[in-house]
Design a protein around this motif. Structure first.
Motif, short mmCIF file in Angstrom:
data_model
loop_
_atom_site.label_atom_id
_atom_site.label_comp_id
_atom_site.label_asym_id
_atom_site.label_seq_id
_atom_site.Cartn_x
_atom_site.Cartn_y
_atom_site.Cartn_z
N GLY A 191 0.81 -1.21 0.00
CA GLY A 191 0.00 0.00 0.00
C GLY A 191 0.85 1.26 0.00
N GLY A 192 1.90 1.27 0.83
CA GLY A 192 2.78 2.44 0.87
C GLY A 192 3.49 2.68 -0.44
N LEU A 193 3.86 1.58 -1.11
CA LEU A 193 4.51 1.71 -2.42
C LEU A 193 3.55 2.33 -3.43
CD1 LEU A 193 6.95 1.06 -4.24
CD2 LEU A 193 5.94 -1.20 -4.63
N LEU A 194 2.30 1.87 -3.45
CA LEU A 194 1.31 2.43 -4.36
C LEU A 194 1.02 3.90 -4.03
CD1 LEU A 194 -1.25 -0.53 -4.53
CD2 LEU A 194 0.34 0.19 -6.32
N ARG A 195 0.97 4.22 -2.74
CA ARG A 195 0.73 5.61 -2.31
C ARG A 195 1.80 6.55 -2.83
NH1 ARG A 195 2.07 5.67 3.47
NH2 ARG A 195 4.15 5.66 2.54
N ASP A 196 3.07 6.18 -2.63
CA ASP A 196 4.17 7.06 -3.01
C ASP A 196 4.26 7.21 -4.52
OD1 ASP A 196 4.72 7.31 -0.32
OD2 ASP A 196 6.29 5.80 -0.32
N ILE A 197 4.05 6.11 -5.25
CA ILE A 197 4.09 6.19 -6.71
C ILE A 197 2.96 7.07 -7.23
CG2 ILE A 197 3.80 4.87 -8.84
CD1 ILE A 197 5.26 2.57 -7.46
N THR A 198 1.76 6.89 -6.67
CA THR A 198 0.60 7.68 -7.11
C THR A 198 0.81 9.16 -6.85
OG1 THR A 198 -0.87 5.81 -6.64
CG2 THR A 198 -1.89 7.98 -6.86
N ALA A 199 1.43 9.50 -5.71
CA ALA A 199 1.66 10.90 -5.35
C ALA A 199 2.96 11.44 -5.92
CB ALA A 199 1.65 11.05 -3.83
N ASN A 200 3.62 10.65 -6.78
CA ASN A 200 4.87 11.08 -7.42
C ASN A 200 5.95 11.37 -6.38
OD1 ASN A 200 6.42 11.54 -9.72
ND2 ASN A 200 5.99 13.74 -9.72
N GLU A 201 6.03 10.51 -5.36
CA GLU A 201 7.06 10.61 -4.34
C GLU A 201 8.05 9.46 -4.53
OE1 GLU A 201 7.09 12.43 -0.97
OE2 GLU A 201 5.98 13.89 -2.15
N VAL A 202 9.28 9.65 -4.03
CA VAL A 202 10.23 8.54 -4.02
C VAL A 202 9.71 7.51 -3.02
CG1 VAL A 202 12.57 7.81 -3.49
CG2 VAL A 202 12.17 10.01 -4.60
N PRO A 203 9.43 6.28 -3.44
CA PRO A 203 8.88 5.29 -2.51
C PRO A 203 9.80 5.06 -1.32
CG PRO A 203 8.65 4.52 -4.77
CD PRO A 203 9.52 5.75 -4.82
N GLN A 204 9.23 5.06 -0.12
CA GLN A 204 10.04 4.81 1.07
C GLN A 204 10.72 3.45 1.00
OE1 GLN A 204 8.13 5.77 4.89
NE2 GLN A 204 6.59 6.92 3.77
N LEU A 205 10.09 2.50 0.33
CA LEU A 205 10.65 1.17 0.20
C LEU A 205 12.01 1.20 -0.47
CD1 LEU A 205 10.27 -1.91 0.47
CD2 LEU A 205 9.09 -1.86 -1.75
N PHE A 206 12.24 2.15 -1.38
CA PHE A 206 13.49 2.22 -2.14
C PHE A 206 14.37 3.39 -1.73
CE2 PHE A 206 10.40 0.30 -5.26
CZ PHE A 206 10.86 -1.00 -5.08
N ASP A 207 14.07 4.02 -0.61
CA ASP A 207 14.88 5.13 -0.12
C ASP A 207 16.16 4.57 0.51
OD1 ASP A 207 16.02 7.36 0.98
OD2 ASP A 207 14.21 8.04 2.03
N PRO A 208 17.35 4.86 -0.06
CA PRO A 208 18.59 4.29 0.49
C PRO A 208 18.97 4.87 1.85
CG PRO A 208 19.11 5.90 -1.21
CD PRO A 208 17.61 5.73 -1.22
N LYS A 209 18.31 5.93 2.28
CA LYS A 209 18.63 6.55 3.56
C LYS A 209 17.63 6.18 4.63
CE LYS A 209 20.58 10.50 1.06
NZ LYS A 209 20.50 11.95 0.81
N ASP A 210 16.88 5.11 4.43
CA ASP A 210 15.83 4.73 5.38
C ASP A 210 15.70 3.21 5.38
OD1 ASP A 210 13.85 5.00 7.23
OD2 ASP A 210 12.37 5.87 5.88
N ILE A 211 15.05 2.70 6.41
CA ILE A 211 14.74 1.27 6.50
C ILE A 211 13.23 1.13 6.56
CG2 ILE A 211 14.79 -0.75 8.00
CD1 ILE A 211 17.61 -0.07 8.75
N TYR A 212 12.65 0.38 5.63
CA TYR A 212 11.20 0.26 5.55
C TYR A 212 10.73 -1.19 5.58
CZ TYR A 212 6.44 1.53 4.14
OH TYR A 212 5.08 1.71 4.10
N ALA A 213 11.34 -2.03 4.76
CA ALA A 213 10.89 -3.43 4.66
C ALA A 213 11.37 -4.29 5.81
CB ALA A 213 11.33 -4.03 3.33
N LEU A 214 12.56 -4.00 6.37
CA LEU A 214 13.11 -4.85 7.42
C LEU A 214 12.21 -4.97 8.65
CD1 LEU A 214 16.95 -4.08 7.33
CD2 LEU A 214 15.73 -6.09 6.47
N PRO A 215 11.58 -3.90 9.14
CA PRO A 215 10.64 -4.08 10.25
C PRO A 215 9.49 -5.02 9.90
CG PRO A 215 11.22 -1.77 10.02
CD PRO A 215 11.78 -2.47 8.83
#
Length: 223
Positions: free
Chosen positions: A135-159
């Protein structure tokens, strides 16, 4: 699954939909979408992960399209953000907190539904993670944001991986219940928020490479 457990699973799912939906409406507000755009983005993020999950496990029509109760959380989220956004500060922080809440709940419900469908524990973990991040991936893509899932400066999937793995472990040992479910959700939520606040990140795809905008000496943000 017993009837009471199935009901509890639905309520956990609805709570996850609400948390994710609020994050969608908050992002819509930050991007200055109108109220319709806010409702649609809330629906995309709140329902997207569950729809992907139900399609993968071949559970028939996704719950979002067969149970009208799933339409209420996105509507409630859009209305709450519409009336409260003007008094809300630090929107990014709130967006991350609600997103972390949705992540924590969806990695549990996605994993449980996979196990209930007869999936092996390893694919069940993967589906739990897919449900949580979809859902978060679809949200960020729809809003033209860099998906948090692929942000190299953050951890999203590991939790989400940690929560899904703990859910499987508790389930196969017969230790999963309301209390342990709450503990798993708390661990995932705390992991996600702490990683965001402390700027934790995973190694890059190539050893020795450094993130853009970070100082290789201290691996922290430049001034």
């Amino acid at each position: 699954m017993t009837f009471s457990f199935s009901i509890a699973l639905v309520w956990l799912d609805l709570a996850g939909v609400f948390f994710f939906a609020v994050s969608g409406s908050l992002l819509a507000a930050r991007r200055q979408f109108d109220i319709v755009g806010s409702l649609l983005l809330a629906s995309v993020v709140g329902l997207g992960g569950g729809v992907i999950r139900d399609i993968i496990i071949n559970a028939g029509p996704p719950a979002a399209f067969t149970n009208p109760a799933y339409l209420a959380p996105p509507l409630l989220a859009a209305v709450l953000v519409y009336f409260l956004f003007s008094s809300v500060e630090r929107v990014t922080s709130l967006l991350v907190l609600f997103d972390a809440g949705g992540l924590a709940l969806f990695c549990i419900t996605g994993t449980l539904k996979a196990l209930g469908a007869g999936m092996h524990p390893v694919p069940a973990v993967l589906l739990g993670v897919t449900t949580a991040v979809g859902g978060g991936l679809l949200r960020d893509i729809t809003a033209n944001e860099v998906p948090q899932l692929f942000d190299p400066k953050d951890i999203y999937a590991l939790p989400a991986f940690a929560g899904a793995a703990l859910t499987v472990l508790l389930s196969i040992t017969g230790s999963f219940n309301v209390v342990t479910a709450g503990a798993v959700a708390a661990v995932v939520f705390a992991f996600r928020v702490t990683a965001w606040r402390r700027h934790w990140h995973a190694p890059l795809a190539v050893r020795g490479w450094h993130r853009l905008g970070l100082d290789p000496a201290d691996n922290g943000p430049r001034d």
